[in-house]
Structure formats: C-alpha cells, structure tokens
Design a protein around this motif. Structure first.
Motif, mmCIF file in Angstrom:
data_model
loop_
_atom_site.group_PDB
_atom_site.id
_atom_site.type_symbol
_atom_site.label_atom_id
_atom_site.label_comp_id
_atom_site.label_asym_id
_atom_site.label_seq_id
_atom_site.Cartn_x
_atom_site.Cartn_y
_atom_site.Cartn_z
ATOM 1 N N GLY A 40 0.822 -1.208 0.000
ATOM 2 C CA GLY A 40 0.000 0.000 0.000
ATOM 3 C C GLY A 40 0.854 1.256 0.000
ATOM 4 N N LEU A 41 1.949 1.225 0.762
ATOM 5 C CA LEU A 41 2.896 2.343 0.773
ATOM 6 C C LEU A 41 3.577 2.481 -0.584
ATOM 7 C CD1 LEU A 41 4.685 4.491 2.255
ATOM 8 C CD2 LEU A 41 6.160 2.588 2.937
ATOM 9 N N ALA A 42 4.034 1.366 -1.133
ATOM 10 C CA ALA A 42 4.750 1.391 -2.409
ATOM 11 C C ALA A 42 3.877 1.908 -3.549
ATOM 12 C CB ALA A 42 5.260 -0.013 -2.739
ATOM 13 N N LEU A 43 2.588 1.548 -3.521
ATOM 14 C CA LEU A 43 1.669 1.933 -4.589
ATOM 15 C C LEU A 43 0.924 3.228 -4.288
ATOM 16 C CD1 LEU A 43 0.286 -1.646 -5.308
ATOM 17 C CD2 LEU A 43 1.911 -0.354 -6.698
ATOM 18 N N ASP A 44 1.290 3.877 -3.170
ATOM 19 C CA ASP A 44 0.755 5.182 -2.796
ATOM 20 C C ASP A 44 -0.762 5.167 -2.628
ATOM 21 O OD1 ASP A 44 1.269 7.843 -2.093
ATOM 22 O OD2 ASP A 44 0.766 8.578 -4.089
ATOM 23 N N LEU A 45 -1.258 4.162 -1.904
ATOM 24 C CA LEU A 45 -2.696 4.049 -1.661
ATOM 25 C C LEU A 45 -3.077 4.875 -0.437
ATOM 26 C CD1 LEU A 45 -3.224 0.212 -2.298
ATOM 27 C CD2 LEU A 45 -3.299 2.114 -3.930
ATOM 28 N N VAL A 46 -3.000 6.193 -0.574
ATOM 29 C CA VAL A 46 -3.250 7.117 0.532
ATOM 30 C C VAL A 46 -4.725 7.088 0.911
ATOM 31 C CG1 VAL A 46 -3.154 9.528 1.271
ATOM 32 C CG2 VAL A 46 -1.345 8.591 -0.186
ATOM 33 N N VAL A 47 -4.993 7.042 2.219
ATOM 34 C CA VAL A 47 -6.375 7.057 2.705
ATOM 35 C C VAL A 47 -6.512 8.050 3.854
ATOM 36 C CG1 VAL A 47 -6.955 4.707 2.045
ATOM 37 C CG2 VAL A 47 -5.901 5.103 4.252
ATOM 38 N N GLY A 48 -7.591 8.816 3.837
ATOM 39 C CA GLY A 48 -7.967 9.682 4.961
ATOM 40 C C GLY A 48 -6.945 10.746 5.319
ATOM 41 N N ASN A 49 -7.411 11.739 6.039
ATOM 42 C CA ASN A 49 -6.533 12.805 6.533
ATOM 43 C C ASN A 49 -6.900 13.186 7.959
ATOM 44 O OD1 ASN A 49 -8.951 14.056 6.043
ATOM 45 N ND2 ASN A 49 -8.152 15.556 4.578
ATOM 46 N N GLU A 50 -7.555 12.272 8.692
ATOM 47 C CA GLU A 50 -7.939 12.552 10.070
ATOM 48 C C GLU A 50 -6.711 12.664 10.964
ATOM 49 O OE1 GLU A 50 -8.788 9.892 8.402
ATOM 50 O OE2 GLU A 50 -10.963 9.735 8.177
ATOM 51 N N ALA A 51 -6.861 13.409 12.049
ATOM 52 C CA ALA A 51 -5.750 13.569 12.991
ATOM 53 C C ALA A 51 -5.367 12.236 13.616
ATOM 54 C CB ALA A 51 -6.118 14.576 14.082
ATOM 55 N N LYS A 52 -6.371 11.384 13.855
ATOM 56 C CA LYS A 52 -6.122 10.060 14.412
ATOM 57 C C LYS A 52 -6.621 9.002 13.435
ATOM 58 C CE LYS A 52 -6.378 11.357 19.312
ATOM 59 N NZ LYS A 52 -7.045 11.079 20.616
ATOM 60 N N PRO A 53 -5.989 7.832 13.433
ATOM 61 C CA PRO A 53 -6.457 6.767 12.531
ATOM 62 C C PRO A 53 -7.882 6.354 12.872
ATOM 63 C CG PRO A 53 -4.297 6.243 13.456
ATOM 64 C CD PRO A 53 -4.803 7.429 14.206
ATOM 65 N N ASP A 66 -11.192 1.448 12.599
ATOM 66 C CA ASP A 66 -11.023 0.191 11.878
ATOM 67 C C ASP A 66 -9.846 0.227 10.905
ATOM 68 O OD1 ASP A 66 -12.053 2.014 10.124
ATOM 69 O OD2 ASP A 66 -13.548 0.660 9.249
ATOM 70 N N PHE A 67 -8.934 1.182 11.069
ATOM 71 C CA PHE A 67 -7.842 1.357 10.103
ATOM 72 C C PHE A 67 -6.874 0.181 10.124
ATOM 73 C CE2 PHE A 67 -3.445 2.968 9.314
ATOM 74 C CZ PHE A 67 -3.575 3.154 7.951
ATOM 75 N N SER A 68 -6.578 -0.323 8.953
ATOM 76 C CA SER A 68 -5.520 -1.308 8.748
ATOM 77 C C SER A 68 -4.584 -0.763 7.687
ATOM 78 C CB SER A 68 -6.088 -2.655 8.290
ATOM 79 O OG SER A 68 -6.865 -3.259 9.298
ATOM 80 N N GLY A 69 -3.305 -0.995 7.862
ATOM 81 C CA GLY A 69 -2.337 -0.516 6.889
ATOM 82 C C GLY A 69 -1.115 0.064 7.550
ATOM 83 N N LEU A 70 -0.566 1.102 6.937
ATOM 84 C CA LEU A 70 0.708 1.670 7.365
ATOM 85 C C LEU A 70 0.581 3.185 7.493
ATOM 86 C CD1 LEU A 70 3.686 0.905 7.925
ATOM 87 C CD2 LEU A 70 4.121 1.118 5.480
ATOM 88 N N GLU A 71 1.124 3.725 8.571
ATOM 89 C CA GLU A 71 1.117 5.176 8.795
ATOM 90 C C GLU A 71 2.554 5.685 8.798
ATOM 91 O OE1 GLU A 71 -1.240 8.173 11.697
ATOM 92 O OE2 GLU A 71 0.042 6.725 12.727
ATOM 93 N N GLY A 85 8.122 7.610 12.584
ATOM 94 C CA GLY A 85 8.587 6.530 11.731
ATOM 95 C C GLY A 85 7.431 5.917 10.973
ATOM 96 N N TYR A 86 7.443 4.600 10.836
ATOM 97 C CA TYR A 86 6.401 3.876 10.112
ATOM 98 C C TYR A 86 5.716 2.923 11.074
ATOM 99 C CZ TYR A 86 8.739 5.799 6.055
ATOM 100 O OH TYR A 86 9.281 6.667 5.143
ATOM 101 N N THR A 87 4.390 3.064 11.193
ATOM 102 C CA THR A 87 3.628 2.286 12.163
ATOM 103 C C THR A 87 2.603 1.429 11.435
ATOM 104 O OG1 THR A 87 3.863 4.076 13.784
ATOM 105 C CG2 THR A 87 2.216 2.391 14.244
ATOM 106 N N TYR A 88 2.594 0.151 11.765
ATOM 107 C CA TYR A 88 1.682 -0.817 11.160
ATOM 108 C C TYR A 88 0.431 -0.964 12.024
ATOM 109 C CZ TYR A 88 5.591 -2.219 8.168
ATOM 110 O OH TYR A 88 6.627 -2.225 7.257
ATOM 111 N N ARG A 100 11.066 10.577 5.667
ATOM 112 C CA ARG A 100 11.435 11.329 4.475
ATOM 113 C C ARG A 100 10.206 11.361 3.589
ATOM 114 N NH1 ARG A 100 17.615 9.370 2.973
ATOM 115 N NH2 ARG A 100 18.518 9.854 5.033
ATOM 116 N N GLY A 101 9.750 12.537 3.282
ATOM 117 C CA GLY A 101 8.503 12.670 2.541
ATOM 118 C C GLY A 101 7.370 13.092 3.458
ATOM 119 N N LYS A 102 6.144 12.905 2.993
ATOM 120 C CA LYS A 102 4.972 13.394 3.708
ATOM 121 C C LYS A 102 4.456 12.369 4.723
ATOM 122 C CE LYS A 102 3.319 16.243 -0.153
ATOM 123 N NZ LYS A 102 2.184 16.489 -1.091
ATOM 124 N N SER A 103 3.784 12.911 5.756
ATOM 125 C CA SER A 103 3.049 12.056 6.681
ATOM 126 C C SER A 103 1.744 11.646 6.005
ATOM 127 C CB SER A 103 2.750 12.811 7.984
ATOM 128 O OG SER A 103 3.941 13.126 8.666
#
Length: 339
Positions: free
Chosen positions: A194-207, A210-215, A220-223, A238-241
């Motif tokens: 999902g990260l590699a293919l840039d499947l960006v979802v949502g822009n809420e302050a908190k996940p 039911d969020f699954s994926g990578l932040e 850093g990077y949180t699963y 490095r790059g955007k949040s």
C-alpha cells in the motif's frame, strides 16, 4: 545471554515460547521479542523485564509451543513493539519501512534467479528478497507467491516496478552480491505494498477505529490492524506524513525474457532515421502520420546514443512499455544497435 544492539535471532528448539520469554524477562530486558512459526507470528513488547503487550499476526504461535524461530530486538521502553529499518539510509520510503530482520542468506553467484522466483511462486511465499552493497540496494516484495512490487536504488538512480526487478536480476548476474530472503506475514507485506503503490487514505488527525495498513509520521512507520497499532519502525521520516491502505491485489510483476543486459543496449539513427527527423525531407512528411510525437521524441533521444535504460528513465516509462516502440523503430529501419 546478553542482547546486542543489532538483536539476537535463533531457534527455540526444545524451549517453549514461554520459557524463551522468561529468559529475557530475567535479564530485565526492554525490547521486542518476535516468535515465528509457519502458521504466523507473535510480537511481544518487554519493558524492563515485563511483557506489557502482545500482538498475534496470522494464526500465530502459542507461548506453550516449542520449536519456534525468534528474534529479540533490544530498545528503550516503548508503547509499541519496535524493529529497526532494513535500509535506514535509503531515500525510498518502502525500503525504510521494511523491518530489518535477518533471513536466509543466498549467494547470487550460486543461484538461478529465475528458478528462485518460480520456486517462491510455487510455495506461495510472502516476504522480501533484498540486496545491499556499497553501490546499490533493492527489495522485491512477494505476496502469496506473486511479485507485488520491486524497488532499486544507487547513488544516482531510483527504479521501481519491472525496471527495478530487472536491475536486481542484472545485479545478481554480474556481482558476488548476497541476497537476503525473509518470510513476512501477508498482512505486513500488504501494508508495505500500500505504501509502495501510494494508496493514501484519509486525513484525520487520528487513525479511524477500523484502520488497517501503514502510517508514515515523524515517529517513523507504524503498522495497524483493525485500528490497533502493532509494530513501529522508528526511522526518520522522508517525505509526507500519510496513511496507506493495505493492498491485497497488487499488480503481479514478471521477469521479462529479454537478454539480461538488454536495457544497456544503445542505438544510433540510420540515415533513414535522421531523414525522418528532418522536416524538410519527403521521408519526414511520409512519417508525419505514422510516427506520432512520442515516436519522434524517442527517435530524438536515441540520436544522442542513450541506452534503453536511460531512455526509460528520461521518458518515465517502464522497460516493457519501451520495448515495442524500440522494435518498431528498428523494424522500420530508423535505428540500428551500436556494436
């Protein structure tokens, strides 16, 4: 047994997971203990000798079971299990988000890369195949036997998808580089895809709950799995949040059948090719309809003796997209390969 900074990996043998955990607790350790069996994995967070959290991936092993693979990663007391980045110096988010776990070391000089890919497909393998030396680094991600994505970088170039897969293949043919094959849980691989293919979802302050994926964040990077954070790779962002949805149905990459060095081939324009670019010639007028703007741009780039690999990078094309165009120009006698 005293944990080292890089972590300890091994096999529990006759020891149960519970006995292994107790041995680290007695040392008053803080860190992450990963237990693994074919059916799944178990992440345990230790803070000053006390197991404060556990997260099961897949079916996961039970603490009562023996014969488990394990990795213990020491770190300061934390809220989540943590593992180091496999490539902390990389400029690519995917490589930085990949957990740094030791796997099976393979010598590129002594293996058939195509046969390895076929074997992993037959085994429905999920995990990563990575390489690194002082000149390059790269990774191939597998999800249930399919090659979901590949990335490759040097000091001057970055490649993704099939271009990266070919670059990794070529590195294996022309060097003594070591490969590292590491099994990873499918849900973790899906998050990386999902990260590699840039499947960006949502822009809420908190996940979302039911969020699954990578932040990706300053931490850093949180699963995540169904709203629960279960693993963190604490590396500089490095790059955007952003948050990325897991990808269960990624494109399946295949290794093309062209010669391994095909992308290094260079071509030069024939007299016919030079005439095709000269608007004052009858040939250029004849090609006005059959040779579109992309074809003329490719012909112009080829006139500067650039390799196919350089052309793909400049034109932002995958090699498989460029191949039929090259073949057409060669068939029409506009270019010829240089010796």
């Amino acid at each position: 047994m005293r944990p080292e900074e890089k972590g300890i990996s091994g096999h529990s043998g006759m020891l149960s997971g519970a006995a292994l955990l107790q041995s680290f607790e007695k040392l008053n350790c803080s860190g992450t203990l990963l237990l693994e069996q074919d059916r799944g994995s178990l992440l345990l967070l230790l803070n000053q000798g006390r197991a404060s959290a556990s997260f099961k991936l897949g079916l996961g092993p039970e603490l009562s079971q023996q014969d488990q693979g394990f990795h213990f990663q020491p770190h300061e007391a934390a809220k989540l299990p943590q593992l180091p980045s496999r490539f902390p110096a990389s400029s690519l988010a995917l490589l930085r988000a990949l957990p740094g776990l030791s796997g099976s070391s393979l010598s590129a000089a002594s293996l058939d890369f195509r046969a390895l890919l076929k074997h992993l497909a037959e085994q429905s393998f999920s995990g990563s195949l990575s390489l690194e030396d002082d000149k390059r680094r790269g990774v191939v991600l597998f999800l249930k036997g399919r090659i979901g994505f590949a990335q490759f970088e040097t000091e001057t170039q970055e490649r993704s998808g099939q271009n990266a897969l070919r670059a990794i293949y070529r590195s294996c043919l022309h060097s003594e580089i070591q490969l590292d094959l590491r099994r990873l849980e499918p849900q973790l691989v899906a998050s990386l895809l999902g990260l590699a293919l840039d499947l960006v979802v949502g822009n809420e302050a908190k996940p979302p709950a039911d969020f699954s994926g990578l932040e990706a964040s300053e931490e850093g990077y949180t699963y995540y799995q169904e709203g629960k954070a279960y693993l963190q790779i604490p590396v500089e962002l490095r790059g955007k949040s952003n948050r990325y949805a897991p990808c269960q149905n990624s494109p399946s990459l295949t290794l093309p059948n062209e010669p391994p060095d095909w992308e290094t081939y260079c071509y030069q324009l024939t007299l016919r090719g030079r005439d095709a670019l000269n608007p004052m010639t009858e040939l250029a007028m004849a090609f006005q309809d059959s040779l579109d703007n992309k074809g003329r741009e490719l012909l112009t780039q080829l006139s500067q003796s650039r390799s196919i690999e350089e052309l793909a990078s400049r034109l932002k094309l995958q090699l498989e997209e460029l191949k039929p165009q090259i073949m057409q120009l060669e068939h029409e006698g506009l270019i010829k390969r240089t010796a």
